[in-house]
Design an enzyme around this catalytic site. Structure first.
Site: not given
Ligand code: 5RP
Length: 232
Positions: A85, A105, A29-30, A97-99
């Site tokens: 997260a 993970e 993620g970012s 899991g947004g990514g």
């Molecule tokens: C990827 C994740 C990421 O950690 C989560 O989506 C947060 O991403 P970001 O730092 O870009 O907001 O769980 O599966």
């Protein structure tokens, strides 16, 4: 809208947890990207560590920056994992899991001596559920599995779950690194996250879900001018 400086400051504070000789789980993620970049700078300055990436995206990033990596099946101990997260509550319970990387993970976080979460303040919530909960399912029978996931969320006290198959451009289902689909479960509020986690894990066809319960022991929230570290 998250502030990049807050993410970077959270990642910078997590560098303090890295020690010489460690094997480090590298999140996705970012926010985790900042951590990988900062770690690469430390490695260029002489720090000896090895990384275990939680996704193909992170593997490519780490390789491009010269971070030495270990294949997961050659790892016998992971000292630390640093990951982002999508939501974190006051008990360090997470939605991730947004990514779409939640399976790797979770395997890597669960195998780590310590999981450190790095996030900007927009990720802090009183109760999980505003961010759609990602559930990774096998493509085989996924419409049946989605109905059972709905039932499990209802049984866990979610009033009106709504479930979407995550799609990419062209309206095709997103395929995870593990070859599975993601169901994004719109819950609004998950009143009992541990119960939801247990019930979701019991559904055949669910490979993994994005509720991380009792895994993170340190949460770092970045601010414009620094970061706050919370221990659980
Ligand atoms: C990827 C994740 C990421 O950690 C989560 O989506 C947060 O991403 P970001 O730092 O870009 O907001 O769980 O599966």
């Amino acid at each position: 809208m998250a502030n990049e400086r807050e993410k970077e400051n959270a990642a910078m504070a997590a560098i303090d947890f890295v020690e010489e000789g460690m094997t480090v789980g590298l999140g996705t993620g970012s926010t985790a990207k900042y951590f990988v970049e900062l770690l690469a700078e430390e490695i260029a300055d002489g720090l000896m560590v090895k990384g275990v990436p939680t996704s193909e995206d992170t593997r490519r990033l780490a390789e491009s920056l010269g971070v030495p990596l270990l294949p997961i099946d050659h790892v016998d101990r992971i000292h630390l994992t640093v990951d982002g997260a999508d939501e974190v509550d006051g008990e360090a319970q997470l939605i991730k899991g947004g990514g779409a990387a939640l399976l790797r993970e979770k395997i890597i976080a669960n195998a780590s001596d310590l999981m450190v979460v790095i996030a900007d303040p927009s990720k802090q919530v009183d109760m999980l559920g505003q961010f759609p909960l990602p559930v990774e399912v096998t493509p085989f029978g996924y419409t049946i599995t989605a109905k059972k996931v709905f039932d499990a969320l209802k049984a866990a006290g979610v009033a009106k779950p709504r479930i979407d198959v995550r799609t990419s451009s062209g309206n095709k289902p997103v395929i995870t690194d593990g070859g599975n689909y993601i169901l994004d479960c719109h819950c609004s509020v998950i009143p009992n996250a541990p119960k939801a986690a247990r019930l979701l894990s019991d559904v055949p066809g669910v490979v993994e879900h994005g509720l991380f319960i009792g895994m993170a022991r340190t949460v770092i929230i970045g601010q414009d001018d620094g970061a706050s570290v919370f221990e659980y």
